[in-house]
Design a protein around this motif. Structure first.
Motif, PDB file in Angstrom:
ATOM      1  N   UNK A  16       0.830  -1.210   0.000  1.00 57.05           N
ATOM      2  CA  UNK A  16       0.000   0.000   0.000  1.00 57.05           C
ATOM      3  C   UNK A  16       0.858   1.252   0.000  1.00 57.05           C
ATOM      4  N   UNK A  17       0.289   2.330   0.503  1.00 54.87           N
ATOM      5  CA  UNK A  17       1.019   3.605   0.515  1.00 54.87           C
ATOM      6  C   UNK A  17       1.093   4.086   1.948  1.00 54.87           C
ATOM      7  N   UNK A  18       2.305   4.424   2.353  1.00 55.33           N
ATOM      8  CA  UNK A  18       2.532   4.755   3.759  1.00 55.33           C
ATOM      9  C   UNK A  18       3.426   5.988   3.841  1.00 55.33           C
ATOM     10  N   UNK A  19       3.085   6.875   4.777  1.00 56.96           N
ATOM     11  CA  UNK A  19       3.953   8.045   4.992  1.00 56.96           C
ATOM     12  C   UNK A  19       4.837   7.774   6.204  1.00 56.96           C
ATOM     13  N   UNK A  20       6.127   7.984   6.057  1.00 61.27           N
ATOM     14  CA  UNK A  20       7.066   7.737   7.148  1.00 61.27           C
ATOM     15  C   UNK A  20       7.712   9.052   7.549  1.00 61.27           C
ATOM     16  N   UNK A  21       7.638   9.354   8.823  1.00 64.54           N
ATOM     17  CA  UNK A  21       8.229  10.609   9.313  1.00 64.54           C
ATOM     18  C   UNK A  21       9.727  10.391   9.518  1.00 64.54           C
ATOM     19  N   UNK A  22      10.533  11.157   8.802  1.00 66.85           N
ATOM     20  CA  UNK A  22      11.993  11.031   8.913  1.00 66.85           C
ATOM     21  C   UNK A  22      12.593  12.419   9.017  1.00 66.85           C
ATOM     22  N   UNK A  23      13.526  12.638   9.910  1.00 69.68           N
ATOM     23  CA  UNK A  23      14.175  13.939   9.897  1.00 69.68           C
ATOM     24  C   UNK A  23      15.056  14.088   8.657  1.00 69.68           C
ATOM     25  N   UNK A  24      15.024  15.259   8.062  1.00 70.86           N
ATOM     26  CA  UNK A  24      15.893  15.540   6.911  1.00 70.86           C
ATOM     27  C   UNK A  24      16.786  16.721   7.257  1.00 70.86           C
ATOM     28  N   UNK A  25      18.056  16.569   6.966  1.00 71.33           N
ATOM     29  CA  UNK A  25      19.022  17.632   7.254  1.00 71.33           C
ATOM     30  C   UNK A  25      19.752  17.981   5.971  1.00 71.33           C
ATOM     31  N   UNK A  26      20.299  19.178   5.959  1.00 70.68           N
ATOM     32  CA  UNK A  26      21.138  19.539   4.818  1.00 70.68           C
ATOM     33  C   UNK A  26      22.417  18.702   4.849  1.00 70.68           C
TER      34      UNK A  26
END
Ligand code: KPL
Length: 307
Positions: free
Chosen positions: A50-60
């Motif tokens: 299916x389709x799932x949103x995953x919360x991930x920190x993103x940094x430069x």
């Protein structure tokens, strides 16, 4: 002991797929990207489940921050040196570093530049594409192999890389002969990628037309001569390339996509690596060299001209 987070450098299709699958496997994952704002809502993974949103920190990429003990580098070969230089100040001593990309030679440059980092090499048969910058579609399954890089890694680094990446749920195996796998992949990419980029066609077109099959065969004959000179076994390469072109018939190759978007390509780490390694042994590969020069010119023509 807590497992250190994985930092995924370069959230293209494959980088995004690995980041999302590791996160879904319960691993802490950080993205290192040029534009963290594009990942403010995390990553969307679309697959058979299916389709799932995953919360991930993103940094430069060049952000200051916690030391990095696990780095999965999925930027393109020609971006590796600069991207690695940007994160190198954060790398912990003995950091586990895995390079997963098309082409060969990027790890050599990184080791030549660098302090005592010992990147491992990886190659995968997984397929992925991006529906949007932060939306990855898992398109094909298959094994991933890890193996030694140009500088020996410790047994602990190897084990941490294998165990760590297996948390994704993907099949990941160790192969001491990773170089052979990388050469085999390079041989396929050296035929399909520049041709599709110059002809602006999908992979399948090469297998569908007699002229395409003849071009592929001629290039593969040169590659086999190169392999013989390099002490590698010659194989039924043309058949394999045409099978890959047919199996990925609807795909736009990565190089064709780069050329269409006016981006630099991986040509120097695919065809360029093959031509240079063979030239050093006194063997010329005229067809491959012509493609190398044409792709370089194509990129130069797409670049903005200084007034
Ligand atoms: O690896 C590929 C690429 O596009 O770089 C192939 C095998 C040609 C599939 O598109």
């Amino acid at each position: 002991m807590d497992t250190p987070p994985w930092y995924v450098l370069g959230a293209g299709a494959l980088g995004g797929l690995w980041a999302a699958r590791l996160a879904r496997g319960g691993v802490a994952v950080h993205l290192l990207v040029r534009d963290p704002a594009a990942y403010a809502d995390g990553l969307v993974l679309e697959d058979a489940a299916g389709t799932q949103r995953l919360a991930l920190p993103a940094e430069r990429i060049d952000a200051a921050g916690a030391p990095i003990a696990r780095l999965l580098l999925t930027v393109k070969a020609h971006q590796t040196r600069a991207a690695f230089a940007a994160v190198a100040p954060r790398l912990a001593p003995g950091a586990v570093i895995v390079l997963l990309q098309n082409g060969m030679g990027a790890a050599d440059a990184l080791v030549a530049d660098g302090p005592a980092h010992a990147p491992l090499l990886a190659t995968t048969t997984l397929g992925a594409w991006r529906r949007a910058p932060a939306h990855v579609v898992h398109a094909g399954d298959g094994p991933t192999w890890l193996g030694p890089g140009p500088r020996a890694a410790s047994a602990a680094q190897r084990a941490a890389a294998l165990d760590g990446l297996r948390a994704s749920g993907f099949t990941v195996d160790w192969d001491d002969a990773i170089e052979a796998r990388l050469w085999d992949k390079l041989a396929v990419n050296a035929a399909i990628n520049p041709l599709t980029a110059l002809l602006d066609c999908r992979n399948g077109a090469l297998a569908e037309h007699a002229e395409g099959r003849a071009l592929v065969s001629a290039l593969c004959a040169e590659t086999n001569a190169a392999f013989t000179a390099l002490g590698r076994p010659a194989t039924a390469l043309a058949e394999r390339v045409l099978a890959v072109a047919a199996a990925t018939g609807g795909n736009v190759s990565s190089m064709c996509a780069d050329v269409r978007a006016g981006r630099p390509t991986e040509i120097d780490f695919i065809t360029g690596h093959l031509v240079a390694r063979t030239a050093a042994l006194g063997l010329e590969l005229p067809r491959h060299r012509l493609l190398l020069e044409m792709i370089r010119l194509k990129t130069a023509l797409a670049a903005p001209v200084d007034a």
